[in-house]
Write an enzyme that holds these catalytic residues in place. Structure first.
Site, PDB file in Angstrom:
ATOM      1  N   LYS A  46      97.517 -38.082  57.386  1.00 50.92           N
ATOM      2  CA  LYS A  46      98.762 -36.854  57.597  1.00 50.92           C
ATOM      3  C   LYS A  46      97.439 -36.295  59.175  1.00 50.92           C
ATOM      4  O   LYS A  46      96.863 -36.134  59.391  1.00 50.92           O
ATOM      5  CB  LYS A  46      99.123 -35.634  56.875  1.00 50.92           C
ATOM      6  CG  LYS A  46      99.689 -35.994  56.057  1.00 50.92           C
ATOM      7  CD  LYS A  46     100.948 -36.294  55.176  1.00 50.92           C
ATOM      8  CE  LYS A  46     101.153 -36.476  54.648  1.00 50.92           C
ATOM      9  NZ  LYS A  46     102.224 -36.992  54.048  1.00 50.92           N
ATOM     10  N   LYS A  51      91.357 -34.511  60.161  1.00 49.28           N
ATOM     11  CA  LYS A  51      91.517 -32.989  60.805  1.00 49.28           C
ATOM     12  C   LYS A  51      92.618 -32.580  59.685  1.00 49.28           C
ATOM     13  O   LYS A  51      92.439 -30.772  59.625  1.00 49.28           O
ATOM     14  CB  LYS A  51      91.958 -32.710  62.089  1.00 49.28           C
ATOM     15  CG  LYS A  51      90.721 -33.115  63.088  1.00 49.28           C
ATOM     16  CD  LYS A  51      89.744 -32.490  62.993  1.00 49.28           C
ATOM     17  CE  LYS A  51      88.178 -32.919  63.967  1.00 49.28           C
ATOM     18  NZ  LYS A  51      87.539 -32.059  64.607  1.00 49.28           N
ATOM     19  N   THR A  73      93.548 -22.386  67.747  1.00 48.68           N
ATOM     20  CA  THR A  73      92.333 -22.232  68.331  1.00 48.68           C
ATOM     21  C   THR A  73      92.477 -23.514  69.652  1.00 48.68           C
ATOM     22  O   THR A  73      93.497 -23.216  70.897  1.00 48.68           O
ATOM     23  CB  THR A  73      92.313 -23.713  67.151  1.00 48.68           C
ATOM     24  OG1 THR A  73      91.134 -24.932  66.814  1.00 48.68           O
ATOM     25  CG2 THR A  73      93.871 -24.964  67.528  1.00 48.68           C
ATOM     26  N   SER A  76      90.442 -30.741  71.589  1.00 56.88           N
ATOM     27  CA  SER A  76      91.113 -31.971  72.237  1.00 56.88           C
ATOM     28  C   SER A  76      92.521 -32.702  71.348  1.00 56.88           C
ATOM     29  O   SER A  76      92.810 -33.146  72.345  1.00 56.88           O
ATOM     30  CB  SER A  76      89.362 -32.844  72.654  1.00 56.88           C
ATOM     31  OG  SER A  76      89.525 -33.993  71.494  1.00 56.88           O
ATOM     32  N   GLY A 179      80.315 -31.310  63.659  1.00 59.74           N
ATOM     33  CA  GLY A 179      79.657 -31.655  62.598  1.00 59.74           C
ATOM     34  C   GLY A 179      80.740 -31.001  61.712  1.00 59.74           C
ATOM     35  O   GLY A 179      79.887 -30.788  59.749  1.00 59.74           O
ATOM     36  N   GLU A 202      77.313 -41.316  66.255  1.00 60.58           N
ATOM     37  CA  GLU A 202      76.967 -40.388  67.425  1.00 60.58           C
ATOM     38  C   GLU A 202      77.099 -41.304  68.886  1.00 60.58           C
ATOM     39  O   GLU A 202      76.624 -42.084  68.744  1.00 60.58           O
ATOM     40  CB  GLU A 202      76.701 -39.382  66.972  1.00 60.58           C
ATOM     41  CG  GLU A 202      76.168 -38.027  68.397  1.00 60.58           C
ATOM     42  CD  GLU A 202      75.506 -37.527  68.509  1.00 60.58           C
ATOM     43  OE1 GLU A 202      75.963 -36.087  68.778  1.00 60.58           O
ATOM     44  OE2 GLU A 202      73.748 -37.331  68.362  1.00 60.58           O
ATOM     45  N   ASN A 303      94.781 -41.991  66.459  1.00 65.01           N
ATOM     46  CA  ASN A 303      95.811 -41.212  67.699  1.00 65.01           C
ATOM     47  C   ASN A 303      94.627 -42.087  68.693  1.00 65.01           C
ATOM     48  O   ASN A 303      93.645 -40.988  69.754  1.00 65.01           O
ATOM     49  CB  ASN A 303      95.335 -39.285  67.568  1.00 65.01           C
ATOM     50  CG  ASN A 303      95.871 -39.300  66.343  1.00 65.01           C
ATOM     51  OD1 ASN A 303      96.980 -39.818  65.780  1.00 65.01           O
ATOM     52  ND2 ASN A 303      95.343 -38.492  65.328  1.00 65.01           N
TER      53      ASN A 303
END
Length: 315
Positions: A46, A51, A73, A76, A179, A202, A303
């Protein structure tokens, strides 16, 4: 410390609001990497990113009184969309601080869920200052993108599902920014698959997690990478978990991220954003070290603005 029972409870709490995302494989990619790779496709989650898990868990665990004042919140993009969606589901307001440079597709996602956007400069200081102003006016509850135990617990459910679907993985590797996903993944490995080693991918241009593990203390991010979802530092809640349970952070260049994106698009036939391609880029970089292993890669999100992707691919 977040317990196994807490992760199981979070999964039960949020499962009606999220996708149990598929695991994809590719013989061509296995041959290229010299290993058996399983891709947990949170880009098909979703709002197009993992997230959705942590945001939903955090909103559901607020008291009714706190929910009534809304949630706020800074993000980005992917956490921003996840919070706005969770708030819409619960019928409450969401106030989202976003850097003015955030991808347009992510801003539109927030607006589509009824979130109110407050733009700021693309620095952590500007994000936090603007958020303080918003909370001062609204009284909304702050749900941090990663430095929040309920968020971390929700993110842990991605790896929990992964271990249930694909047992006996030698290695699991998500990307790392703040993290939250990495911490949750490491805790799920500890409880549900103790023999699995946890690595992280990373960007070289935002290698604070790599430097933090080397130094033993949280280091600032340089925030210079195409992987916009990973341009932040570890938090005081995520760092101890990463320090204690993650074997290694592997850094990759923007060119390596772009190459990994292209391979995933071509072979898995799914859209992967730069941040989501980082762990696969790390696998390719550490090819000799990981040769012959059963490797779980968490594709964190999909995205990406297609016009931007075309530029990255030189089209």
């Amino acid at each position: 410390m977040i317990t196994q029972e807490a992760i199981e409870a979070a999964h039960e709490r949020i499962k009606v609001y999220i996708n149990h995302t598929p695991v994809l494989t590719s013989e061509a990619i296995d041959n290229l990497a010299g290993a058996s790779i399983f891709f947990k496709c949170e880009n098909l989650q979703k709002i197009g990113a993992f997230k959705a898990r942590g945001a939903m868990n955090a909103v559901l665990t607020l008291t009714p009184e706190a929910r009534a004042k809304g949630v706020a919140t800074h993000s980005s993009g992917n956490h921003a969309q996840a919070i706005a969606r969770s708030a819409k589901i619960m019928g409450i307001k969401s106030y989202i601080v976003m850097p003015r440079t955030a991808p347009e597709i992510k801003k539109q996602g927030v607006l589509s869920f009824g979130g109110e956007i407050f733009e700021c400069e693309p620095t952590l200081e500007s994000r936090e200052t603007t958020l303080q102003e918003v909370v001062g006016k609204t009284g909304a509850s702050v749900i941090h993108p990663f430095n929040n135990y309920e968020v971390i617990t929700g993110q842990a459910t991605a790896a929990k599902e992964f271990f249930e679907d694909i047992p006996a993985m030698d290695v699991i590797i998500p990307p790392v920014g703040g993290g939250g996903l990495l911490s949750g993944t490491a805790l799920s490995a500890k409880y549900f698959s103790p023999s699995t080693l946890v690595y992280a991918g990373e960007p070289e241009g935002a290698d604070d997690a790599y430097r933090s593990l080397k130094s033993g203390s949280i280091q600032p991010s340089q925030s210079n990478s195409i992987a916009d979802g990973l341009l932040t530092t570890l938090g005081d809640k995520t760092f101890p978990i990463v320090r204690d349970h993650v074997k290694e952070v592997i850094t990759v260049s923007d060119q390596e991220i772009t190459n990994a994106m292209r391979i995933l698009w071509d072979n898995l036939k799914v859209i992967v954003e730069p941040s989501g391609a980082v762990p696969f880029a790390a696998v390719l970089k550490a090819k000799e070290k990981l040769k012959g292993k059963r490797i779980g890669v968490i594709i964190s999100g999909g995205n990406v603005d297609l016009a931007r992707a075309a530029k990255l691919f030189g089209l």
